[in-house]
Write an enzyme that holds these catalytic residues in place. Sequence first.
Site, PDB file in Angstrom:
ATOM      1  N   GLY A  24      11.967  10.234  35.812  1.00  0.00           N
ATOM      2  CA  GLY A  24      12.323  11.057  36.812  1.00  0.00           C
ATOM      3  C   GLY A  24      12.342  10.392  38.269  1.00  0.00           C
ATOM      4  CD  GLU A  66       7.906   8.203  28.246  1.00  0.00           C
ATOM      5  OE1 GLU A  66       9.075   8.774  28.167  1.00  0.00           O
ATOM      6  OE2 GLU A  66       6.901   8.650  27.638  1.00  0.00           O
ATOM      7  N   PRO A  67      10.165   5.131  33.186  1.00  0.00           N
ATOM      8  CG  PRO A  67      10.009   3.080  34.506  1.00  0.00           C
ATOM      9  CD  PRO A  67       9.000   3.837  33.394  1.00  0.00           C
ATOM     10  N   GLY A  68      13.596   5.589  33.404  1.00  0.00           N
ATOM     11  CA  GLY A  68      14.731   5.537  32.882  1.00  0.00           C
ATOM     12  C   GLY A  68      15.679   4.745  33.972  1.00  0.00           C
ATOM     13  NE  ARG A 104      23.190  10.955  35.270  1.00  0.00           N
ATOM     14  CZ  ARG A 104      23.111  11.070  36.662  1.00  0.00           C
ATOM     15  NH1 ARG A 104      24.022  10.667  37.545  1.00  0.00           N
ATOM     16  NH2 ARG A 104      22.003  11.591  37.127  1.00  0.00           N
ATOM     17  CE1 TYR A 108      22.259  16.058  33.114  1.00  0.00           C
ATOM     18  CE2 TYR A 108      23.076  14.818  35.132  1.00  0.00           C
ATOM     19  CZ  TYR A 108      22.603  15.026  33.612  1.00  0.00           C
ATOM     20  OH  TYR A 108      22.256  13.741  32.927  1.00  0.00           O
ATOM     21  CB  CYS A 143      43.160  20.067  28.660  1.00  0.00           C
ATOM     22  SG  CYS A 143      42.346  19.829  27.166  1.00  0.00           S
ATOM     23  CE1 TYR A 172      19.253   9.599  30.121  1.00  0.00           C
ATOM     24  CE2 TYR A 172      19.197   9.221  32.570  1.00  0.00           C
ATOM     25  CZ  TYR A 172      18.451   9.425  31.339  1.00  0.00           C
ATOM     26  OH  TYR A 172      17.043   9.079  31.285  1.00  0.00           O
TER      27      TYR A 172
HETATM   28  C1  LIG Z   1      10.987  11.135  26.670  1.00  0.00           C
HETATM   29  C2  LIG Z   1      11.812  10.535  28.023  1.00  0.00           C
HETATM   30  N1  LIG Z   1      11.179   9.765  28.848  1.00  0.00           N
HETATM   31  C3  LIG Z   1      11.674   9.058  29.963  1.00  0.00           C
HETATM   32  C4  LIG Z   1      12.968   9.401  30.302  1.00  0.00           C
HETATM   33  C5  LIG Z   1      13.661   8.894  31.562  1.00  0.00           C
HETATM   34  O1  LIG Z   1      13.841   9.643  32.600  1.00  0.00           O
HETATM   35  P1  LIG Z   1      14.612   9.197  33.820  1.00  0.00           P
HETATM   36  O2  LIG Z   1      15.746   8.548  33.634  1.00  0.00           O
HETATM   37  O3  LIG Z   1      14.680  10.499  34.814  1.00  0.00           O
HETATM   38  O4  LIG Z   1      13.534   8.290  34.473  1.00  0.00           O
HETATM   39  C6  LIG Z   1      13.642  10.530  29.593  1.00  0.00           C
HETATM   40  C7  LIG Z   1      15.296  10.890  29.731  1.00  0.00           C
HETATM   41  O5  LIG Z   1      15.852  11.518  29.174  1.00  0.00           O
HETATM   42  C8  LIG Z   1      13.145  11.014  28.419  1.00  0.00           C
HETATM   43  O6  LIG Z   1      13.623  11.873  27.756  1.00  0.00           O
END
Ligand SMILES: Cc1ncc(COP(=O)(O)O)c(C=O)c1O
Length: 219
Positions: A24, A66-68, A104, A108, A143, A172
């Site tokens: 997040g 858990e940075p994504g 994306r 959203y 379409c 994503y």
């Molecule tokens: C379990 C888990 N951890 C971490 C993330 C990463 O989230 P973000 O990209 O918002 O940092 C996600 C995203 O889907 C997730 O499902």
Amino acid sequence: MLVSVARDITDIGVKLEFVDVGGGLGIPYQRSTDPIPTPAEYAAAVMPVFLDGIKSIGIKPEFWVEPGRYLVADSTVLLTRVNSVKRSHKTFVNVDAGFNLLVRPAMYDAYHEVVVANKTGPEYSGESGADTRSLATVTGPICETGDIIAHDRLLPPIESGDLIAILDTGAYGFSMSSQYNSRPRCAEVMVNDTREALMRRAETITDIQQTMENLPWQK
Ligand SMILES: Cc1ncc(COP(=O)(O)O)c(C=O)c1O
């Protein structure tokens, strides 16, 4: 909230090894306005609450994140070619990437910066002489009315054949892609300093069909 959950779990006898606040953190997708905290600012806001909380419970779990998107979102640029430009109540720039490749914005309302990759000089931004930019909406080829990548962006004059770069598609993008509308996925190219190499070839219509079977009564 997590401290309160940690307290409840501790109360029923579970020994917590860690508290995981998930992802997040994000990135400044909209460069001029998005207030995305740095890791230091994030830690300064979260850690005092976490440390006070675990102290009041009397436990010492680790703190996990858990940075994504923060790690990978700006690693990738989606390049897409302009098929046509339609001037109606507004200007629509139709490109060959749709929400099957980047869902994306449609899913959203996510914001991605859009750059005309072959028109980035100062003559296109109004920095030297007259500003030739105007508002354009970038739309995909699917379409569906929702197949819009970017609404009302200030862009240089665009014509068919121009190359548009959609920024920050490393998170994503491919992982949420699909073959919707029978559209094969695009290739992926790794760029490393001056080197580039194909990481994943583009899909073909044959790839889409290869898991299909003829039904016994159709043979
Ligand atoms: C379990 C888990 N951890 C971490 C993330 C990463 O989230 P973000 O990209 O918002 O940092 C996600 C995203 O889907 C997730 O499902």
